[in-house]
Design a protein around this motif. Structure first.
Motif, PDB file in Angstrom:
ATOM      1  N   PHE A 115       4.380  -4.200   3.152  1.00  0.00           N
ATOM      2  CA  PHE A 115       3.597  -2.949   3.005  1.00  0.00           C
ATOM      3  C   PHE A 115       4.123  -2.179   2.049  1.00  0.00           C
ATOM      4  CE2 PHE A 115       3.322   1.552   3.888  1.00  0.00           C
ATOM      5  CZ  PHE A 115       1.949   1.727   4.324  1.00  0.00           C
ATOM      6  N   ARG A 116       5.360  -1.848   1.600  1.00  0.00           N
ATOM      7  CA  ARG A 116       5.714  -1.440   0.250  1.00  0.00           C
ATOM      8  C   ARG A 116       5.231  -2.059  -0.945  1.00  0.00           C
ATOM      9  NH1 ARG A 116      12.142   0.042   1.393  1.00  0.00           N
ATOM     10  NH2 ARG A 116      11.758   0.912   3.310  1.00  0.00           N
ATOM     11  N   ILE A 165       2.581  -3.747  -1.240  1.00  0.00           N
ATOM     12  CA  ILE A 165       1.228  -3.562  -1.490  1.00  0.00           C
ATOM     13  C   ILE A 165       0.736  -2.197  -1.643  1.00  0.00           C
ATOM     14  CG2 ILE A 165      -1.092  -3.622   0.017  1.00  0.00           C
ATOM     15  CD1 ILE A 165      -0.118  -5.958   1.337  1.00  0.00           C
ATOM     16  N   SER A 166       1.199  -1.193  -0.943  1.00  0.00           N
ATOM     17  CA  SER A 166       1.120   0.164  -1.042  1.00  0.00           C
ATOM     18  C   SER A 166       1.422   1.011  -2.247  1.00  0.00           C
ATOM     19  CB  SER A 166       1.087   0.843   0.372  1.00  0.00           C
ATOM     20  OG  SER A 166       2.720   0.932   0.684  1.00  0.00           O
ATOM     21  N   LEU A 183       4.292   2.671  -1.382  1.00  0.00           N
ATOM     22  CA  LEU A 183       5.015   3.874  -0.582  1.00  0.00           C
ATOM     23  C   LEU A 183       6.141   3.320   0.172  1.00  0.00           C
ATOM     24  CD1 LEU A 183       1.775   5.167   1.597  1.00  0.00           C
ATOM     25  CD2 LEU A 183       2.537   5.850  -0.874  1.00  0.00           C
TER      26      LEU A 183
END
Length: 140
Positions: free
Chosen positions: A43-44, A46-47, A49
């Motif tokens: 997730f990190r 890709i985003s 965030l």
């Protein structure tokens, strides 16, 4: 008799809250220690965030508060609040121990102004117009 029923409900809700709080901490600790490494942060990557279980906890806590405004089902609200608090408590002290750069913190804080304002405006609109948005119709 009404007082006894309320006391029983309160005891059940307290147990649900404590159980969900403790289980959320235990489950997250187990999952993080068994499965998560620096390479599993999809997730990190890709985003971009930095999303932690602290943030999931805050979201669950906010959802539980919104549900309190709109719905009467307290068991689900109590479970959401328990899990949310568990996730927040579990990462509160570690977040204080993180070494960070103050310049980057202020830069991120300033960059978040517009999204924060949008989030607040949406939340206020939902709260102010909750009766129109979630109108319960009575069957005829």
């Amino acid at each position: 008799m009404e007082l006894k029923r309320n006391t029983k409900t309160l005891r059940l809700e307290t147990k649900l809250f404590v159980i969900s709080l403790i289980l959320s901490i235990l489950i997250v600790r187990m999952l993080v220690s068994l499965f998560f490494t620096e390479r599993t942060e999809v997730f990190r990557s890709i985003s971009g965030l930095s999303f932690h279980h602290f943030h999931y906890g805050i979201l669950l806590l906010m959802l539980s508060m919104f549900f309190m405004l709109f719905f009467k089902e307290t068991k689900l609200i109590v479970i959401f609040a328990g899990v949310g608090n568990g996730l927040i408590i579990d990462s509160f002290i570690p977040s204080l121990l993180l070494k960070t750069d103050r310049v980057n913190e202020i830069s991120a804080y300033n960059a978040g102004l517009f999204p924060t304002l949008v989030l607040v405006i949406v939340a206020v609109i939902i709260i102010l117009f909750k009766n129109n948005l979630f109108r319960h119709t009575k069957p005829k």
